[in-house]
Design an enzyme around this catalytic site. Structure first.
Site, PDB file in Angstrom:
ATOM      1  N   TRP A 198      40.599  37.026  22.954  1.00 31.33           N
ATOM      2  CA  TRP A 198      41.815  36.898  22.141  1.00 31.33           C
ATOM      3  C   TRP A 198      41.643  37.567  20.784  1.00 31.33           C
ATOM      4  O   TRP A 198      42.555  38.227  20.285  1.00 31.33           O
ATOM      5  CB  TRP A 198      42.230  35.433  21.978  1.00 31.33           C
ATOM      6  CG  TRP A 198      42.737  34.838  23.249  1.00 31.33           C
ATOM      7  CD1 TRP A 198      42.190  33.783  23.941  1.00 31.33           C
ATOM      8  CD2 TRP A 198      43.905  35.232  24.008  1.00 31.33           C
ATOM      9  NE1 TRP A 198      42.930  33.520  25.070  1.00 31.33           N
ATOM     10  CE2 TRP A 198      43.980  34.381  25.137  1.00 31.33           C
ATOM     11  CE3 TRP A 198      44.863  36.229  23.843  1.00 31.33           C
ATOM     12  CZ2 TRP A 198      45.004  34.494  26.094  1.00 31.33           C
ATOM     13  CZ3 TRP A 198      45.881  36.346  24.798  1.00 31.33           C
ATOM     14  CH2 TRP A 198      45.941  35.491  25.898  1.00 31.33           C
TER      15      TRP A 198
ATOM     16  N   ASP B  63      43.584  32.030  14.095  1.00 35.53           N
ATOM     17  CA  ASP B  63      44.232  31.758  15.373  1.00 35.53           C
ATOM     18  C   ASP B  63      43.605  30.462  15.888  1.00 35.53           C
ATOM     19  O   ASP B  63      42.455  30.448  16.315  1.00 35.53           O
ATOM     20  CB  ASP B  63      43.979  32.918  16.338  1.00 35.53           C
ATOM     21  CG  ASP B  63      44.541  32.656  17.732  1.00 35.53           C
ATOM     22  OD1 ASP B  63      45.100  31.552  17.968  1.00 35.53           O
ATOM     23  OD2 ASP B  63      44.434  33.551  18.598  1.00 35.53           O
TER      24      ASP B  63
ATOM     25  N   LYS C 145      48.734  24.758  24.294  1.00 36.46           N
ATOM     26  CA  LYS C 145      47.417  24.206  24.604  1.00 36.46           C
ATOM     27  C   LYS C 145      47.269  22.803  24.026  1.00 36.46           C
ATOM     28  O   LYS C 145      47.018  21.863  24.756  1.00 36.46           O
ATOM     29  CB  LYS C 145      46.321  25.133  24.096  1.00 36.46           C
ATOM     30  CG  LYS C 145      46.110  26.302  25.062  1.00 36.46           C
ATOM     31  CD  LYS C 145      45.985  27.629  24.421  1.00 36.46           C
ATOM     32  CE  LYS C 145      46.020  28.731  25.480  1.00 36.46           C
ATOM     33  NZ  LYS C 145      46.122  30.055  24.889  1.00 36.46           N
TER      34      LYS C 145
HETATM   35  C1  LIG Z   1      46.300  31.314  24.652  1.00 35.01           C
HETATM   36  C2  LIG Z   1      45.814  32.001  23.454  1.00 35.01           C
HETATM   37  C3  LIG Z   1      46.512  33.077  22.884  1.00 35.01           C
HETATM   38  C4  LIG Z   1      47.774  33.650  23.490  1.00 35.01           C
HETATM   39  O1  LIG Z   1      48.801  32.777  23.339  1.00 35.01           O
HETATM   40  P1  LIG Z   1      50.308  33.133  23.791  1.00 35.01           P
HETATM   41  O2  LIG Z   1      51.040  31.970  23.224  1.00 35.01           O
HETATM   42  O3  LIG Z   1      50.304  33.178  25.288  1.00 35.01           O
HETATM   43  O4  LIG Z   1      50.684  34.412  23.193  1.00 35.01           O
HETATM   44  C5  LIG Z   1      46.018  33.624  21.724  1.00 35.01           C
HETATM   45  N1  LIG Z   1      44.902  33.161  21.141  1.00 35.01           N
HETATM   46  C6  LIG Z   1      44.199  32.140  21.674  1.00 35.01           C
HETATM   47  C7  LIG Z   1      42.965  31.672  20.983  1.00 35.01           C
HETATM   48  C8  LIG Z   1      44.639  31.535  22.844  1.00 35.01           C
HETATM   49  O5  LIG Z   1      43.927  30.524  23.360  1.00 35.01           O
END
Ligand SMILES: *Cc1c(COP(=O)(O)O)cnc(C)c1O
Length: 359
Positions: free
Chosen positions: A101, A171, A195
């Protein structure tokens, strides 16, 4: 009947949240209409939105100098919005590359401006996080980007690195509110909700107010943080149902005792699973011990045949979603906030039994 859902995302939601949503789905109390049928400009919806924001602020004791936004486009859109808004012309943004990511975030930022990869653990297959002394930070960087939990590789920072005076952008998609977080250390925090916070289709963004001054009028309007902040995330129609479920999830977190309480529970859940992984040599954790995630527990078995059998038999036993990400293989147990402790115990029991049969 509900089974144990180890999915990495969209992921398990708290049962009381689903039950309340089910009870009120056809008619919100006092409103007489579904949350999906009312105007986003109605007092009823604004109250829901503002309550969710208030609960988020209370959960992490977020200072009033931070704005809390509910956007769309997932964490992935933030990979673009962050540099478009915060990376000033002529400046450089530092990124710490700790997983797939983070790598995607870097690729998007490079389309916008100058990027310095301050450290990478790609050479170690992202099995660990860099030490503070491995970071090569740019003096006067526009910001430093970090991924707090690497969902695919199963690593998580125990302590956020020191980046000096540059705004830290994080993030936190896969470990947001999994324990206490000191928001004051960050310039901007973003997380796709699916999540740890709610359903997909909502992205939580927490931004320090002074950084809004970097958003220029030339930006596409939907990609401008200042526009969203000035309009309390109601510039256009938000994901009203998603905001509602996220709000219920925040209320549930508060009712459990907040971030200290959920943090202790998450530590306990992860410790049980790692203890089983480490008990004999049969299972092998893929993340280095110091970097292990409390949210995504990644492990391998002696052979790929064992792994195939493990997926098949665990699914049949009502333990769903344990297959690892296609890019790394093996197993991944995602045990976010809403994942019940007895589900972890069920997995540990299953692992023992599987080892006894196949070991
Ligand atoms: C799942 C995830 C993403 C992507 O998320 P989306 O909402 O599908 O764009 C980005 N960064 C991390 C750390 C993730 O776990």
């Amino acid at each position: 009947m509900r089974i144990y859902n180890f999915s990495a995302g969209p992921a398990v939601l708290p049962l009381p949240v689903l039950e309340e949503a089910q009870r009120d789905l056809v008619a919100l109390p006092g409103v007489g209409m579904s949350v999906m049928e009312i105007s986003h400009r109605s007092a009823a919806f604004e109250n829901l939105l503002n309550q969710a924001i208030e609960d988020i602020r209370a959960l992490a004791n977020i200072p009033s100098s931070y704005r809390i936004l509910m956007l769309q486009g997932g964490a992935t859109l933030q990979f673009s919005m962050v540099p478009m808004n915060l990376l000033m012309a002529g400046a450089t943004a530092d990124y710490i590359d700790t997983g797939s990511w983070a790598d995607k975030a870097i690729k998007e930022a490079r389309k916008v401006g100058s990027v310095n990869v301050a450290a990478t653990t790609k050479g170690d297959k992202y099995s660990r996080l860099p030490a503070q002394q491995e970071l090569t930070l740019t003096p006067g960087a526009a910001y430093v980007h970090v991924t707090t939990n690497n969902t695919i590789e199963g690593t998580e920072w125990k302590a956020i690195p020191d980046v000096g005076s540059a705004p830290l952008v994080a993030d936190t998609s896969s470990d947001m509110f999994s324990g206490p977080i000191d928001v004051a250390r960050f310039g901007l925090i973003y997380a796709g909700a699916q999540k740890n916070l709610g359903p997909s289709g909502v992205t939580l963004v927490i931004i320090r107010e002074d950084l809004l001054a970097r958003s220029t009028d030339g930006l596409p309007i939907m990609l401008n943080y200042k526009v969203h902040a000035d309009n309390n995330s109601l510039y256009n129609t938000p994901n009203t149902f998603g905001v509602y479920i996220l709000g219920l999830t925040m209320k549930w977190l508060r009712s459990l005792g907040g971030l200290d309480a959920i943090g202790a529970r998450n530590e306990r859940k992860a410790a049980k699973l790692y203890a089983e992984i480490d008990r004999t040599g049969f299972y092998r954790g893929t993340a280095q011990k110091k970097s292990r995630s409390r949210m995504n527990v990644t492990f391998r078995l002696p052979t790929e045949e064992h792994e195939k059998a493990f997926v098949k038999e665990s699914t049949a036993a009502g333990l769903d979603g344990l297959k690892g990400h296609r890019s790394v293989g093996g197993m991944r147990a995602s045990i976010y906030n809403a994942f019940p402790e007895d589900g972890v115990e069920a997995l540990v029991q299953f692992m023992r039994e599987f080892e006894r049969k196949h070991g």
